[in-house]
Design an enzyme around this catalytic site. Sequence first.
Site, mmCIF file in Angstrom:
data_model
loop_
_atom_site.group_PDB
_atom_site.id
_atom_site.type_symbol
_atom_site.label_atom_id
_atom_site.label_comp_id
_atom_site.label_asym_id
_atom_site.label_seq_id
_atom_site.Cartn_x
_atom_site.Cartn_y
_atom_site.Cartn_z
ATOM 1 N N THR A 13 0.824 -1.207 0.000
ATOM 2 C CA THR A 13 0.000 0.000 0.000
ATOM 3 C C THR A 13 0.860 1.260 0.000
ATOM 4 O OG1 THR A 13 -1.622 -1.244 1.271
ATOM 5 C CG2 THR A 13 -1.896 1.142 1.184
ATOM 6 N N VAL A 14 1.783 1.342 0.975
ATOM 7 C CA VAL A 14 2.595 2.559 1.079
ATOM 8 C C VAL A 14 3.524 2.671 -0.129
ATOM 9 C CG1 VAL A 14 4.290 3.796 2.473
ATOM 10 C CG2 VAL A 14 2.450 2.541 3.595
ATOM 11 N N LYS A 105 8.272 0.731 11.920
ATOM 12 C CA LYS A 105 8.331 1.128 13.337
ATOM 13 C C LYS A 105 8.635 -0.027 14.276
ATOM 14 C CE LYS A 105 3.544 0.770 12.608
ATOM 15 N NZ LYS A 105 2.423 1.364 11.923
ATOM 16 N N GLU A 129 10.979 9.044 8.835
ATOM 17 C CA GLU A 129 9.908 9.970 9.202
ATOM 18 C C GLU A 129 8.546 9.281 9.284
ATOM 19 O OE1 GLU A 129 9.989 13.720 9.790
ATOM 20 O OE2 GLU A 129 8.313 12.704 10.712
ATOM 21 N N ILE A 136 2.670 13.174 9.717
ATOM 22 C CA ILE A 136 3.071 14.279 10.598
ATOM 23 C C ILE A 136 4.597 14.322 10.692
ATOM 24 C CG2 ILE A 136 2.901 15.236 12.925
ATOM 25 C CD1 ILE A 136 0.380 13.465 13.314
ATOM 26 N N GLY A 187 -12.897 -1.081 8.204
ATOM 27 C CA GLY A 187 -11.493 -1.087 7.784
ATOM 28 C C GLY A 187 -10.589 -0.247 8.656
ATOM 29 N N GLU A 190 -7.768 -3.971 12.259
ATOM 30 C CA GLU A 190 -7.381 -5.231 11.630
ATOM 31 C C GLU A 190 -8.266 -6.362 12.149
ATOM 32 O OE1 GLU A 190 -4.620 -5.564 9.627
ATOM 33 O OE2 GLU A 190 -3.595 -3.653 9.922
ATOM 34 N N LYS A 205 6.181 3.300 18.571
ATOM 35 C CA LYS A 205 6.438 4.675 18.125
ATOM 36 C C LYS A 205 7.022 5.507 19.263
ATOM 37 C CE LYS A 205 2.709 4.153 14.786
ATOM 38 N NZ LYS A 205 1.233 4.230 14.653
ATOM 39 N N GLY A 302 -2.402 5.368 6.653
ATOM 40 C CA GLY A 302 -3.040 5.543 5.355
ATOM 41 C C GLY A 302 -2.007 5.645 4.265
#
Lengths: 436, 436
Positions: A13-14, A105, A129, A136, A187, A190, A205, A302
């Site tokens: 996805t990313v 992460k 990042e 953010i 969605g 999970e 994180k 996202g």
Amino acid sequence: MKVIHVGLIGWGTVGSGVVRILRENGPLIEKRLGSKIVLKRIADIDLETERSVKVNREVLTNRAEEVIGDPEIDIVLELIGGMEPARSYIIEALKGGKHVVTANKALLATHLDELCRVAHRYNVDLNFEAAVGGGIPIIRALKEGFVAERIEAIFGILNGTSNYILSTMSNEGGEFAAVLRQAQAQGYAEKDPSFDIEGIDAAHKLAILIKLAFGAKIPFEDIFIEGISDITPLDIQFAQEFGYTIKLLAIAKADGETIEARVHSTMLPSNHLLSTVGGVFNAIFLRGNAVGETLFYGQGAGMMATASAVTSDLIELSRNVLKGTVGRVPTLSLQQTHIMEMKVKDIEDIVRPYYMRFSALDRPGVLSKISGVLGKNDIGIASVIQKGRQVAGAVPVVIMTHEARERNIHRAFKEIDKMDVILDKTMLIRVEGELS
Amino acid sequence: MKVIHVGLIGWGTVGSGVVRILRENGPLIEKRLGSKIVLKRIADIDLETERSVKVNREVLTNRAEEVIGDPEIDIVLELIGGMEPARSYIIEALKGGKHVVTANKALLATHLDELCRVAHRYNVDLNFEAAVGGGIPIIRALKEGFVAERIEAIFGILNGTSNYILSTMSNEGGEFAAVLRQAQAQGYAEKDPSFDIEGIDAAHKLAILIKLAFGAKIPFEDIFIEGISDITPLDIQFAQEFGYTIKLLAIAKADGETIEARVHSTMLPSNHLLSTVGGVFNAIFLRGNAVGETLFYGQGAGMMATASAVTSDLIELSRNVLKGTVGRVPTLSLQQTHIMEMKVKDIEDIVRPYYMRFSALDRPGVLSKISGVLGKNDIGIASVIQKGRQVAGAVPVVIMTHEARERNIHRAFKEIDKMDVILDKTMLIRVEGELS
């Protein structure tokens, strides 16, 4: 002008988001960078599943080695996630003289020190990042925007799923389990949500933020972690009556000697900015000794928001490549040699105001018994709500305390929970008042 | 290891803050930078007034030339503010091969292009994080964190004084003039507050943000500016009844062809994050095409927060000096050659929902007359409040419209304000709904 060659490992996805950003915002990025970024190679074990973006078949490979081993590639993006083979790919790429961007992460929470040492030894840069707060730019803020600050405290809403569940419970009501099912259907959670609702993702994180903010090496296992699954509509309702909102917060504070590092449901004043962060959004509240209180808010996950952060790292490293500079900003904010092991404060030693909900029999003298034990343990009562609401035969007795030491709370609960007028385990929620 | 030598021009409040940060956080900064920053020279025309920090007399001079002309100094901080001699000092320093940090928003709002050209020609860097949003690292976010974004819109609370006044009017009531006097007594407003309350300061900052976000060269005079002095308790009360909060917003939007650039009182949904920004705090809400909606919040002014931003710039430039790199991140985000002149959209052409408060005689048929004229001008009514409240003989008739073109509003008002049932100029407040 030199062109920057990039290799992507992990076309999920990313990864697809990065492809899309480089395509849609490519001309604009070129105007900013003053050079072209070429995505030369994409590796994924699955090349068959339909993706939301199309790419030339000739850039695809199912062997990560073809990315890592390509001498023309300057920067490698690791977007497969998980421990292995991600860790090995990153290390191989760094050893091969390639700069690396990762959003991983879970890996960074436990292996950041190792990866930093390798990057340092092989004189390459490692950026991440996207690993905290999605879109953010909080990593950059800690390393650059607040580089002149002594950071005192961080309070983060770092997990969108749990924030969605708590926000929905607060705004629309509903039991935890029902709202979780709804979140899964939409969605936002999970199938196996434990990672998110048990606070582990937020703790990953937090571990990264602590390293950057305090230059502290702490064992991940020392972070105190409690999830949100025991929060009931009753607690949310009482919180609102007291003027509070319940959020899953990742909290870090430094007093110069020890670090507080904890993830748990927290009661915040409802007029606090963090209380207004709804849905799947993330926010990081930070206090520095010069800048005072600041807050960053945005999408914590996202496809496109995360890809935006990955691409910002890619561009930062491209700028370094174009200028022939490396290690300009230390990976961990402090120079490698100054990263120190620090002790995490035992949760028993923290001092907070607390919310307590006792499930008691509706009998005279109950409140006196409870408050007696609290008093004996040095726990001052700030306010009490005792109403006739009956829940499965029990009456909730709710107490907000003044600042107290958690060790004393637990000692008091041990005694109180044994009383025959107490029907259930007592609910305890830490309060972050003025966020001091 | 090379030591960074710094010269400071302007030993005022922010200058003293920088001295304090370099002293108090100096050891920490050294651990991050990997080198020492030495404040070698401080120039100010007034060396007698007592400052909040002490410095060695031998670093002091009342001649800025001694800072600019010192061959050992790498970086010059310009913190005197105003047009001249600040502009000349910066240009001289840049021409002398020194990197410059400035917090001078008024100068940058009108002379940024000139200063950039000089910096570019003499191959030095110019940083100005403190010029917008005080301690909030928004400049860095636009140039680096969101470097992969096509920025679509910016909504900023960029002036602490006016936000303090509007917040106080909203929370505690009171007429504008009274609250302003109170703000002046508390040091939140200047003796001559016009710069802040008339929106000029916010417009200066907006001009800088527009350049960085859109790469657009626009004449400062083309920014539409309206202050907050005409906001009445009545408007604040009606706003609250409709579920809105009134804020002085600096707004910029880009549709690819023109730029909207305006500063004015704005009605925002009360549950919007920007609505919860109280007191003298600043916040910038930003929407990018990948990252979506983000918000940055913090102290927009004040000695230490502003000094923190100045020092972060100083450290960034020190890193460049140590690595022997320059121009790594373009001063205006886009490479100099891509900065384009763009047209600002005429305020008459913007399309928004609007709040209108008519001061009408309490007579039958008034609403029908007003709504007739609005309808004729293509202005749809979303809701109306007409109550018997009499203010100096007039009854307020309040209308919230659907989206309408401002030109049509003005045309309608021209006709309505001439009616003999209308007793006073009609109040108009633009609404930013879903901030689209």
